[in-house]
Design an enzyme around this catalytic site. Structure first.
Site, PDB file in Angstrom:
ATOM      1  N   SER A  24     -70.649  19.586 -25.652  1.00 39.35           N
ATOM      2  CA  SER A  24     -69.389  19.685 -24.920  1.00 39.35           C
ATOM      3  C   SER A  24     -68.347  20.446 -25.735  1.00 39.35           C
ATOM      4  O   SER A  24     -68.356  20.404 -26.968  1.00 39.35           O
ATOM      5  CB  SER A  24     -68.837  18.288 -24.628  1.00 39.35           C
ATOM      6  OG  SER A  24     -69.495  17.684 -23.555  1.00 39.35           O
ATOM      7  N   TYR A 186     -55.271  19.558 -16.695  1.00 39.45           N
ATOM      8  CA  TYR A 186     -54.719  20.858 -17.069  1.00 39.45           C
ATOM      9  C   TYR A 186     -54.440  21.688 -15.817  1.00 39.45           C
ATOM     10  O   TYR A 186     -54.581  21.206 -14.695  1.00 39.45           O
ATOM     11  CB  TYR A 186     -55.644  21.544 -18.064  1.00 39.45           C
ATOM     12  CG  TYR A 186     -55.813  20.738 -19.344  1.00 39.45           C
ATOM     13  CD1 TYR A 186     -54.700  20.231 -20.016  1.00 39.45           C
ATOM     14  CD2 TYR A 186     -57.070  20.443 -19.853  1.00 39.45           C
ATOM     15  CE1 TYR A 186     -54.833  19.468 -21.159  1.00 39.45           C
ATOM     16  CE2 TYR A 186     -57.217  19.673 -21.004  1.00 39.45           C
ATOM     17  CZ  TYR A 186     -56.097  19.187 -21.656  1.00 39.45           C
ATOM     18  OH  TYR A 186     -56.227  18.419 -22.792  1.00 39.45           O
ATOM     19  N   LEU A 305     -70.231   9.064 -22.752  1.00 37.44           N
ATOM     20  CA  LEU A 305     -70.957   7.991 -23.425  1.00 37.44           C
ATOM     21  C   LEU A 305     -72.468   8.088 -23.208  1.00 37.44           C
ATOM     22  O   LEU A 305     -73.127   7.110 -22.839  1.00 37.44           O
ATOM     23  CB  LEU A 305     -70.429   6.624 -22.988  1.00 37.44           C
ATOM     24  CG  LEU A 305     -69.072   6.219 -23.575  1.00 37.44           C
ATOM     25  CD1 LEU A 305     -68.676   4.823 -23.116  1.00 37.44           C
ATOM     26  CD2 LEU A 305     -69.090   6.277 -25.094  1.00 37.44           C
ATOM     27  N   ARG A 328     -68.769  13.272 -28.726  1.00 35.92           N
ATOM     28  CA  ARG A 328     -68.614  12.402 -29.895  1.00 35.92           C
ATOM     29  C   ARG A 328     -69.939  12.148 -30.612  1.00 35.92           C
ATOM     30  O   ARG A 328     -69.978  12.092 -31.840  1.00 35.92           O
ATOM     31  CB  ARG A 328     -67.980  11.075 -29.470  1.00 35.92           C
ATOM     32  CG  ARG A 328     -66.518  11.198 -29.066  1.00 35.92           C
ATOM     33  CD  ARG A 328     -65.968   9.843 -28.604  1.00 35.92           C
ATOM     34  NE  ARG A 328     -64.547   9.908 -28.332  1.00 35.92           N
ATOM     35  CZ  ARG A 328     -64.022  10.262 -27.162  1.00 35.92           C
ATOM     36  NH1 ARG A 328     -64.824  10.617 -26.162  1.00 35.92           N
ATOM     37  NH2 ARG A 328     -62.707  10.293 -26.999  1.00 35.92           N
TER      38      ARG A 328
END
Length: 368
Positions: A24, A186, A305, A328
């Protein structure tokens, strides 16, 4: 050795991506000169994922113009100096066998922020510190930020032109895939959602009107990059708020964008407003990617996740998404893809040659 759907190639136009484990876009807020030029940090950050076996490595949300950056330390793609600096990074990604992608963005009313690791993050940076006046579809502020200026028609035209020019430079830099950022509150997402778009002209009101900016950008970017390069769109499939943008509207607009030249839809959620409750858990956004994929008959990638090889494989094998995008978890383990191959008993031939001795030893140990 077995074959896993997670390690099957996927072809998007003229580009074949070696597996379905994708990185990502993750903002680094590391252009210390505030000039939008990526540097050695970005080279290391993105190169490690390519060496770690990822199929596609996507560069962070990159401003199509100076006021489109989230922070003054964000990367940009509005001049040739930035393009040439990106080219060095693309070469490294390609040398490691991965596909190079870039997310092009305009942060709208959430621009001119402090960077994430500044305690003042979430407030508008003043002019004296390098900030600027932000723009949006309507003069409605995001909580904590200054009221933006409502874009007029000339300003909207400039945004479309800036996306097209940035996409053209991205192709010149060597990127294989271009992604348009239409998520996370955004600018484009601000136009899409009735919670942030109260216009009464042809860019507000109906779904067709609220989608007009995105569809113009998709068409302009496709024209700028030609037919060979893949074009992704990242959506927030829901605002998690009554009366806001939702998965049904996302599905309709995804089909419209597909018809104008978009290829794959990167499905996330949220970011438009604060104070909402999000049911966070393993793969909590996967059902939305599944819905868009089936309702619009488009390829999707799922985020949110996804932290284990087994679960990532389940998502792709079940057909709920065509690929998974990790953020992450990639920061915790840049070699996630190589580790996933070992855990799933899949042979891959793209271990860096400098690391192959380790690969062999792992196999020998595993076979005892």
């Amino acid at each position: 050795m077995t074959t896993s759907p997670l390690f099957q190639p996927l072809t998007v136009r003229s580009t074949t991506i070696r597996n379905r484990i994708w990185v990502s876009p993750m903002c680094q807020y590391s252009c210390e000169n505030q000039d939008g030029v990526p540097n050695d940090w970005h080279l290391m950050h993105l190169g490690q994922f390519a060496a770690g076996g990822a199929g596609l490595v996507m560069a962070e949300a990159t401003g199509v113009n100076p006021i489109g950056r989230i922070s003054s330390e964000d990367t940009g793609m509005w001049n040739d100096q930035q393009r040439d600096a990106w080219a060095r990074i693309v070469r490294l990604i390609h040398e490691q066998g991965a596909t190079a992608a870039i997310q092009l963005a305009h942060a709208g009313r959430k621009a001119s922020d402090y960077r994430l690791f500044d305690e003042r993050c979430g407030t508008t940076k003043p002019f004296a510190e390098g900030g600027w006046k932000t723009v949006a579809p309507s003069s409605l502020a995001f909580p904590g930020f200054d009221v933006p200026r409502e874009l007029d028609h000339a300003g909207i035209d400039e945004v479309v032109q800036d996306f097209a020019a940035a996409a053209r430079r991205s192709v010149e830099a060597g990127f294989d895939i271009i992604e348009i950022h239409a998520a996370h509150g955004y600018l484009i997402h601000e136009f899409l959602s009735p919670l942030s778009n109260t216009r009464t002209d042809e860019y507000g009101g109906s779904l067709e009107n609220r989608a007009r900016l995105l569809l113009r950008i998709v068409a302009a970017v496709r024209e700028a990059i030609g037919n060979d390069h893949g074009l992704f769109v990242r959506f927030s499939a829901t605002d998690w708020a009554e009366g806001g943008w939702d998965q049904e509207q996302t599905a309709v607009v995804a089909a419209m964008a597909r018809d104008r030249g978009a290829d794959v839809f990167d499905i996330s959620t949220g970011g438009l407003i604060d104070g909402v409750e999000i049911p966070v858990g393993e793969g909590y956004q996967v059902p939305l990617a599944d819905h868009i994929k089936s309702a619009s008959e488009v390829p999707t990638s799922a985020v949110g996740l996804i932290t284990t090889a087994k679960y990532a494989e389940e998502v792709v094998a079940s057909g709920r998404a065509d690929a998974v995008m990790l953020g992450r978890e990639m920061l915790r383990d840049p070699h996630f893809a190589l580790r996933a191959a070992r855990e799933l008993n899949v042979h891959v031939d793209y271990w860096p040659r400098q690391y192959k001795a380790v690969q062999w030893k792992v196999r020998e140990t595993a076979g005892r």
